[in-house]
Design a protein around this motif. Structure first.
Motif, PDB file in Angstrom:
ATOM      1  N   GLY A   1       0.894  -0.808   0.265  1.00  0.00           N
ATOM      2  CA  GLY A   1      -0.211   0.217  -0.437  1.00  0.00           C
ATOM      3  C   GLY A   1       0.947   1.288   0.225  1.00  0.00           C
ATOM      4  N   ALA A   2       1.968   0.841   0.303  1.00  0.00           N
ATOM      5  CA  ALA A   2       2.970   2.721   0.168  1.00  0.00           C
ATOM      6  C   ALA A   2       3.439   2.361  -1.154  1.00  0.00           C
ATOM      7  N   ARG A   3       3.517   1.499  -1.624  1.00  0.00           N
ATOM      8  CA  ARG A   3       3.447   1.692  -3.100  1.00  0.00           C
ATOM      9  C   ARG A   3       5.499   2.185  -3.756  1.00  0.00           C
ATOM     10  N   ILE A   4       6.269   1.016  -2.676  1.00  0.00           N
ATOM     11  CA  ILE A   4       7.926   1.549  -3.131  1.00  0.00           C
ATOM     12  C   ILE A   4       8.443   1.975  -4.166  1.00  0.00           C
TER      13      ILE A   4
ATOM     14  N   LEU B   1       5.232  12.060   3.139  1.00  0.00           N
ATOM     15  CA  LEU B   1       4.637  13.105   2.967  1.00  0.00           C
ATOM     16  C   LEU B   1       4.156  12.102   1.306  1.00  0.00           C
ATOM     17  N   GLN B   2       5.402  11.054   0.806  1.00  0.00           N
ATOM     18  CA  GLN B   2       4.823  10.331  -0.730  1.00  0.00           C
ATOM     19  C   GLN B   2       4.102   9.404  -0.073  1.00  0.00           C
ATOM     20  N   ILE B   3       4.506   8.476   1.325  1.00  0.00           N
ATOM     21  CA  ILE B   3       4.240   7.691   2.134  1.00  0.00           C
ATOM     22  C   ILE B   3       2.435   7.869   2.024  1.00  0.00           C
ATOM     23  N   GLY B   4       2.522   9.204   2.795  1.00  0.00           N
ATOM     24  CA  GLY B   4       1.150   9.189   2.989  1.00  0.00           C
ATOM     25  C   GLY B   4       0.004   9.717   1.664  1.00  0.00           C
TER      26      GLY B   4
ATOM     27  N   TYR C   1      -1.337   6.192   0.824  1.00  0.00           N
ATOM     28  CA  TYR C   1      -2.469   6.200   1.725  1.00  0.00           C
ATOM     29  C   TYR C   1      -3.345   6.410   1.577  1.00  0.00           C
ATOM     30  N   SER C   2      -3.327   7.600   1.852  1.00  0.00           N
ATOM     31  CA  SER C   2      -4.254   8.623   1.308  1.00  0.00           C
ATOM     32  C   SER C   2      -4.678   8.345  -0.268  1.00  0.00           C
ATOM     33  N   ASN C   3      -4.809   8.151  -1.204  1.00  0.00           N
ATOM     34  CA  ASN C   3      -5.331   7.626  -2.362  1.00  0.00           C
ATOM     35  C   ASN C   3      -5.827   6.846  -2.667  1.00  0.00           C
ATOM     36  N   ASP C   4      -5.291   5.871  -2.028  1.00  0.00           N
ATOM     37  CA  ASP C   4      -6.158   4.549  -1.421  1.00  0.00           C
ATOM     38  C   ASP C   4      -7.060   4.683  -0.680  1.00  0.00           C
ATOM     39  N   TYR C   5      -7.230   5.085   0.654  1.00  0.00           N
ATOM     40  CA  TYR C   5      -8.142   5.933   1.379  1.00  0.00           C
ATOM     41  C   TYR C   5      -9.271   6.571  -0.250  1.00  0.00           C
TER      42      TYR C   5
ATOM     43  N   ALA D   1      -2.098   7.163   6.495  1.00  0.00           N
ATOM     44  CA  ALA D   1      -2.088   8.617   5.905  1.00  0.00           C
ATOM     45  C   ALA D   1      -1.964   8.914   6.657  1.00  0.00           C
ATOM     46  N   LEU D   2      -2.687   9.328   7.969  1.00  0.00           N
ATOM     47  CA  LEU D   2      -2.495  10.962   8.825  1.00  0.00           C
ATOM     48  C   LEU D   2      -1.410  10.406   9.630  1.00  0.00           C
TER      49      LEU D   2
END
Length: 318
Positions: free
Chosen positions: A35-38, A80-83, A86-90, A122-123
């Motif tokens: 989910g973090a899309r490495i 921020l990239q990982i956030g 996850y925010s996009n996923d949500y 994400a938060l």
């Protein structure tokens, strides 16, 4: 009878199954890592490397590089990239956009994770990025940096979050170019030197253009699905042919910047070796017929961005 009725009242195939909490299963650690899309993280590393390289270029010459600040800048970019991921996923999951996607399954859209938990993760990453940013501000005494930092976090969330996400109106590349190109690169140089130079600006343009190419490759894969979901990415607006040409143009901009810097920095021409990855990515994007091919192009482009960024950073510094 009762069991039959419950079956009929369940979600039909293809609907948003994540809305039924009884269907959720516990996601594995590997799913959270996915989910973090490495593969997108090089987009965060490259501009910080370039900003550091520009801080070592004339007239600064890197004599006073604070590596603690470099690590904090890298932490801001990565968190921020990982956030964002996850925010996009949500956001895409709760909107139902991911019902139509053809790429790897998402945590929210697949129903494997509770949407609120994905948002919470994400938060947490946004908060970690903010904490690293505040540390930079305290160390440097540049409190005005809190303003662009807050804007960056808000822009990261509202890319696909909120009632009117700008990523659904063809503006995703604008966000990526500004924040993962110019702001990250020029900002890193400023944090380290409290000044600007043209190297950081040009390098930021190159980093932003490659980041846009990565996003475009991802969105080309989902054009038909995003059109059905009414997600109007730039790829959807340009169509298959236009978006594939745009991908090549984005990479061409990055290498045009490299050509310009090659006249000023003797080692910069060595970075053209990254064309060994970029050119195959262009060929794949221009001819791809399957999502699998476009995923390969995305990976090649992302790796190109990392090698380009680190290579040019070293060329600027030496």
């Amino acid at each position: 009878m009762a069991q039959t009725k419950r079956k009929k009242s369940g979600h039909p195939a293809g609907k948003k199954q994540h809305t039924n909490p009884n269907r959720l299963t516990k996601p594995t650690p590997a799913m959270w890592v996915a989910g973090a899309r490495i593969r997108t993280l090089p987009l965060a590393i490259a501009p910080v490397a370039l900003g550091t390289g520009a801080a070592a270029a004339p007239p600064f010459l890197g004599s006073d590089i604070n590596w603690g600040l470099v690590l904090l800048s890298l932490a801001v970019a990565l968190f921020l990239q990982i956030g964002v991921n996850y925010s996009n996923d949500y956001s895409d999951g709760v909107r139902g956009t991911d019902e139509f996607r053809v790429g790897p399954p998402r945590l929210t859209g697949s129903g494997v994770a509770n949407p609120k938990r994905v948002l919470a993760v994400a938060l947490v990453f946004f908060a970690l990025g903010a904490a690293a940013g505040v540390a930079i501000v305290v160390i440097t005494g540049q409190y005005w940096l809190l303003i662009p930092g807050g804007i960056a976090i808000a822009a990261a969330y509202f890319y696909t979050g909120g009632k009117h996400p700008y990523g659904y109106y063809g503006l995703g590349e604008v966000f990526v170019f500004i924040f993962f190109g110019l702001v990250a690169t020029v900002g890193t140089t400023y944090i380290l030197t409290e000044s600007f130079n043209f190297e950081s600006l040009y390098a930021g343009v190159a980093a932003g253009a490659i980041a846009c190419a990565v996003l475009m490759a991802n969105n080309i894969r989902d054009i038909e699905q995003d059109r059905v979901a009414k997600k109007r990415t730039l790829a959807v607006l340009l169509g298959q042919r236009g978006s594939r040409i745009a991908f090549v143009v984005f990479l061409a901009v990055a290498y045009a910047v490299l050509l310009l810097l090659s006249f000023l920095f003797p080692l910069a021409p060595l970075v053209f070796f990254t064309l060994l990855l970029a050119l195959p990515a262009c060929l794949i994007v221009l001819t791809a017929k399957t999502p699998k091919e476009l995923i390969l192009a995305l990976k090649l482009t992302s790796f190109t961005g990392l090698l380009f960024g680190v290579g040019l950073a070293l060329a600027l510094a030496y």
